[in-house]
Design a protein around this motif. Structure first.
Motif, PDB file in Angstrom:
ATOM      1  N   ILE A  34      -0.070   5.103  -0.161  1.00 61.80           N
ATOM      2  CA  ILE A  34      -1.276   5.038  -0.996  1.00 61.80           C
ATOM      3  C   ILE A  34      -2.150   3.858  -0.573  1.00 61.80           C
ATOM      4  O   ILE A  34      -3.375   3.996  -0.428  1.00 61.80           O
ATOM      5  N   LEU A  35      -1.538   2.707  -0.341  1.00 64.44           N
ATOM      6  CA  LEU A  35      -2.313   1.522   0.046  1.00 64.44           C
ATOM      7  C   LEU A  35      -2.988   1.716   1.398  1.00 64.44           C
ATOM      8  O   LEU A  35      -4.135   1.306   1.599  1.00 64.44           O
ATOM      9  N   LEU A  36      -2.282   2.348   2.333  1.00 61.17           N
ATOM     10  CA  LEU A  36      -2.875   2.616   3.644  1.00 61.17           C
ATOM     11  C   LEU A  36      -4.101   3.501   3.516  1.00 61.17           C
ATOM     12  O   LEU A  36      -5.126   3.295   4.185  1.00 61.17           O
ATOM     13  N   SER A  37      -4.024   4.489   2.632  1.00 59.21           N
ATOM     14  CA  SER A  37      -5.144   5.405   2.443  1.00 59.21           C
ATOM     15  C   SER A  37      -6.321   4.732   1.760  1.00 59.21           C
ATOM     16  O   SER A  37      -7.461   4.831   2.220  1.00 59.21           O
ATOM     17  N   LEU A  38      -6.064   4.014   0.689  1.00 63.39           N
ATOM     18  CA  LEU A  38      -7.190   3.434  -0.042  1.00 63.39           C
ATOM     19  C   LEU A  38      -7.862   2.302   0.727  1.00 63.39           C
ATOM     20  O   LEU A  38      -9.054   2.042   0.544  1.00 63.39           O
ATOM     21  N   MET A  39      -7.112   1.651   1.642  1.00 65.20           N
ATOM     22  CA  MET A  39      -7.732   0.603   2.452  1.00 65.20           C
ATOM     23  C   MET A  39      -8.379   1.159   3.719  1.00 65.20           C
ATOM     24  O   MET A  39      -9.207   0.492   4.339  1.00 65.20           O
ATOM     25  N   GLY A  40      -8.005   2.392   4.123  1.00 58.32           N
ATOM     26  CA  GLY A  40      -8.586   2.981   5.331  1.00 58.32           C
ATOM     27  C   GLY A  40      -7.942   2.493   6.608  1.00 58.32           C
ATOM     28  O   GLY A  40      -8.572   2.493   7.672  1.00 58.32           O
ATOM     29  N   SER A  41      -6.687   2.084   6.551  1.00 56.77           N
ATOM     30  CA  SER A  41      -6.024   1.549   7.739  1.00 56.77           C
ATOM     31  C   SER A  41      -5.765   2.647   8.765  1.00 56.77           C
ATOM     32  O   SER A  41      -5.665   3.819   8.440  1.00 56.77           O
ATOM     33  N   LEU A  56      -8.062 -10.717   6.154  1.00 54.67           N
ATOM     34  CA  LEU A  56      -8.414 -11.401   4.912  1.00 54.67           C
ATOM     35  C   LEU A  56      -9.003 -10.458   3.873  1.00 54.67           C
ATOM     36  O   LEU A  56      -9.046 -10.782   2.671  1.00 54.67           O
ATOM     37  N   THR A  57      -9.458  -9.292   4.315  1.00 52.33           N
ATOM     38  CA  THR A  57     -10.028  -8.316   3.383  1.00 52.33           C
ATOM     39  C   THR A  57      -9.236  -7.018   3.383  1.00 52.33           C
ATOM     40  O   THR A  57      -9.732  -5.973   2.972  1.00 52.33           O
ATOM     41  N   SER A  58      -7.996  -7.108   3.851  1.00 58.73           N
ATOM     42  CA  SER A  58      -7.103  -5.948   3.836  1.00 58.73           C
ATOM     43  C   SER A  58      -5.839  -6.316   3.084  1.00 58.73           C
ATOM     44  O   SER A  58      -4.727  -6.216   3.601  1.00 58.73           O
ATOM     45  N   LYS A  59      -6.034  -6.755   1.845  1.00 58.01           N
ATOM     46  CA  LYS A  59      -4.950  -7.233   0.999  1.00 58.01           C
ATOM     47  C   LYS A  59      -4.992  -6.516  -0.337  1.00 58.01           C
ATOM     48  O   LYS A  59      -6.065  -6.141  -0.812  1.00 58.01           O
ATOM     49  N   VAL A  60      -3.837  -6.360  -0.949  1.00 62.16           N
ATOM     50  CA  VAL A  60      -3.744  -5.683  -2.244  1.00 62.16           C
ATOM     51  C   VAL A  60      -2.887  -6.525  -3.180  1.00 62.16           C
ATOM     52  O   VAL A  60      -1.834  -7.041  -2.787  1.00 62.16           O
ATOM     53  N   ALA A  61      -3.337  -6.660  -4.429  1.00 61.56           N
ATOM     54  CA  ALA A  61      -2.562  -7.325  -5.468  1.00 61.56           C
ATOM     55  C   ALA A  61      -2.109  -6.285  -6.483  1.00 61.56           C
ATOM     56  O   ALA A  61      -2.922  -5.535  -7.017  1.00 61.56           O
ATOM     57  N   ILE A  62      -0.808  -6.225  -6.710  1.00 62.09           N
ATOM     58  CA  ILE A  62      -0.231  -5.292  -7.672  1.00 62.09           C
ATOM     59  C   ILE A  62       0.321  -6.128  -8.829  1.00 62.09           C
ATOM     60  O   ILE A  62       1.148  -7.018  -8.624  1.00 62.09           O
ATOM     61  N   VAL A  63      -0.160  -5.853 -10.040  1.00 60.20           N
ATOM     62  CA  VAL A  63       0.131  -6.710 -11.191  1.00 60.20           C
ATOM     63  C   VAL A  63       0.678  -5.868 -12.339  1.00 60.20           C
ATOM     64  O   VAL A  63       0.253  -4.722 -12.540  1.00 60.20           O
ATOM     65  N   LEU A  76       2.864  -8.692  -7.200  1.00 60.74           N
ATOM     66  CA  LEU A  76       3.379  -8.281  -5.897  1.00 60.74           C
ATOM     67  C   LEU A  76       2.219  -8.202  -4.926  1.00 60.74           C
ATOM     68  O   LEU A  76       1.248  -7.469  -5.152  1.00 60.74           O
ATOM     69  N   PHE A  77       2.301  -8.962  -3.848  1.00 62.46           N
ATOM     70  CA  PHE A  77       1.250  -8.968  -2.833  1.00 62.46           C
ATOM     71  C   PHE A  77       1.620  -8.032  -1.692  1.00 62.46           C
ATOM     72  O   PHE A  77       2.780  -7.974  -1.275  1.00 62.46           O
ATOM     73  N   ALA A  78       0.637  -7.310  -1.181  1.00 60.25           N
ATOM     74  CA  ALA A  78       0.843  -6.426  -0.027  1.00 60.25           C
ATOM     75  C   ALA A  78      -0.212  -6.729   1.037  1.00 60.25           C
ATOM     76  O   ALA A  78      -1.413  -6.693   0.752  1.00 60.25           O
ATOM     77  N   GLN A  79       0.249  -7.044   2.245  1.00 61.70           N
ATOM     78  CA  GLN A  79      -0.647  -7.211   3.385  1.00 61.70           C
ATOM     79  C   GLN A  79      -0.720  -5.887   4.128  1.00 61.70           C
ATOM     80  O   GLN A  79       0.284  -5.398   4.649  1.00 61.70           O
ATOM     81  N   VAL A  80      -1.902  -5.285   4.135  1.00 60.57           N
ATOM     82  CA  VAL A  80      -2.093  -3.975   4.753  1.00 60.57           C
ATOM     83  C   VAL A  80      -2.674  -4.176   6.153  1.00 60.57           C
ATOM     84  O   VAL A  80      -3.763  -4.752   6.303  1.00 60.57           O
TER      85      VAL A  80
END
Length: 374
Positions: A34-41, A56-63, A76-80
């Motif tokens: 899901i994160l790969l898709s929403l970030m467009g990686s 620096l702009t390909s990061k996700v915060a899950i709270v 939870l931090f995710a580096q995409v």
């Protein structure tokens, strides 16, 4: 197309979507898709998502609400990865953390107080606690203010972050190799684990001044190859195994600061590109290293008369490509190996709130979707 609620926020010098854990599947491989898709990686520009084509702009915060007795929320931090179909849940990001407090208040996870609201965060990446002091006059999050931080245009309200007991965040030890200084292929390095694992070395030891611009370092293929070789061996010695597919440990080059009031100059890698500033967690690791007797950073600070042998430096200012960052280190009983907390001021801003859409993978290889990239 599927969608989940999302708030896009800038936290410190980073930016990305903030989402609730309850809105994601429990399986981390499915979360990654899901994160790969929403970030467009999978595309250098992340053209099919909201990523900005930069780490620096390909990061996700899950709270989410926390079950930890001393915390309000889990983070939870995710580096995409921008180009590769890879999500790393191992590192931490203190810059994105700057916006966790405001996000928790805005989404009703924490009740605001009049004046300042202290949001206690449990970082799932490191299992450490952080106190976020968020300005909330009239019980509303205040974003506008006069605080400036290097790497971010304009000014905003200051948010104090206090990171508690950061030593051994990943490896369980401040000095994972057992040494303050190691030699890898003829280069002296210090392997430090405080907030995040780093491999620290003098810039001159790899033929640099340490004051090169990030773009110049990014275009130095021989340098990047050399640093990666050293990083992989450092990771092995730190007990982290094969780190070729991980962003940890990070690489930090240090040199003498230009300003007399600054402690050291740094170039921080993430890990294959030079950060345009420095990560909060990386800055804390360097701050810890400065006070470790015998470390590369300690030797340089002493040689440049920023501190005396045996002294603990509590106020630390690090130069970086975009300016500087100030930190305050607090030790128990003046013991360099008993770091109680590190505090600093960051800023954050809410950019948008709404639904974010992602595509369901049509084909799967391992845990990640396959996509053709032009």
């Amino acid at each position: 197309m599927n969608s989940i609620p999302c708030v896009i926020m800038r936290g410190g010098t980073s930016r990305g979507p903030f989402i609730r854990m309850k809105d994601l599947p429990s399986d981390q491989a499915q979360q990654a898709d899901i994160l790969l898709s929403l970030m467009g990686s999978g595309h250098a520009l992340q053209i099919d998502g909201i990523g900005g084509g930069d780490p620096l702009t390909s990061k996700v915060a899950i709270v989410e609400r926390s079950s930890h007795p001393d915390a309000d929320v889990d983070y939870l931090f995710a580096q995409v990865d921008v180009v590769n179909k890879r999500v790393d849940f191992n590192p931490n990001c203190g810059n994105m953390l700057s916006a966790v407090g405001p996000y928790a208040i805005e989404t009703g996870l924490v009740e605001p107080q009049d004046g300042t609201t202290v949001v206690k965060v449990h970082n799932l990446n490191t299992q450490r606690l952080i106190e976020c002091h968020v300005p909330t006059p009239g019980k509303q999050v205040q974003y506008e203010g006069s605080v400036t931080i290097s790497g971010v245009p304009g000014s905003a309200a200051g948010i104090q972050l206090s990171f508690l007991d950061i030593m051994g965040s990943k490896t369980g030890q401040l000095l994972p190799t057992g040494n303050a200084c190691d030699e890898i292929e003829g280069v002296e390095v210090s392997c430090i684990d405080a907030a995040t694992p780093i491999m620290l070395l003098r810039a001159e030891s790899v033929g640099l001044t340490g004051h090169e611009a990030p773009a110049e370092l990014d275009n130095n293929a021989a340098l990047l190859t050399r640093l990666e070789t050293l990083r992989r061996e450092a990771g092995r010695r730190m007990g982290m195994g094969d780190v070729s597919q991980s962003v940890l440990p990070k690489v930090v080059l240090i040199s003498e600061a230009e300003a007399a009031s600054h402690t050291l100059n740094v170039r921080y890698f993430v890990p294959h590109r030079c950060h345009k500033a420095i990560a909060v967690t990386g800055a804390m690791a360097v701050a810890a290293a400065i006070n470790v007797p015998g470390s590369v950073a300690n030797h340089m600070a002493i040689s440049t008369q920023k501190l005396s042998a045996g002294q603990l430096l509590s106020q630390i200012t690090l130069e970086h490509p975009s300016g500087s960052i100030e930190l305050t280190a607090e030790y128990r009983q003046q013991n360099a190996f008993d770091l109680a907390r590190v505090s600093l001021i960051r800023t954050a801003r809410k950019i948008m709130s709404g639904q974010i859409f992602y595509a369901t993978p049509l084909k799967v290889a391992g845990n990640h979707a396959i996509e053709t990239v032009d």
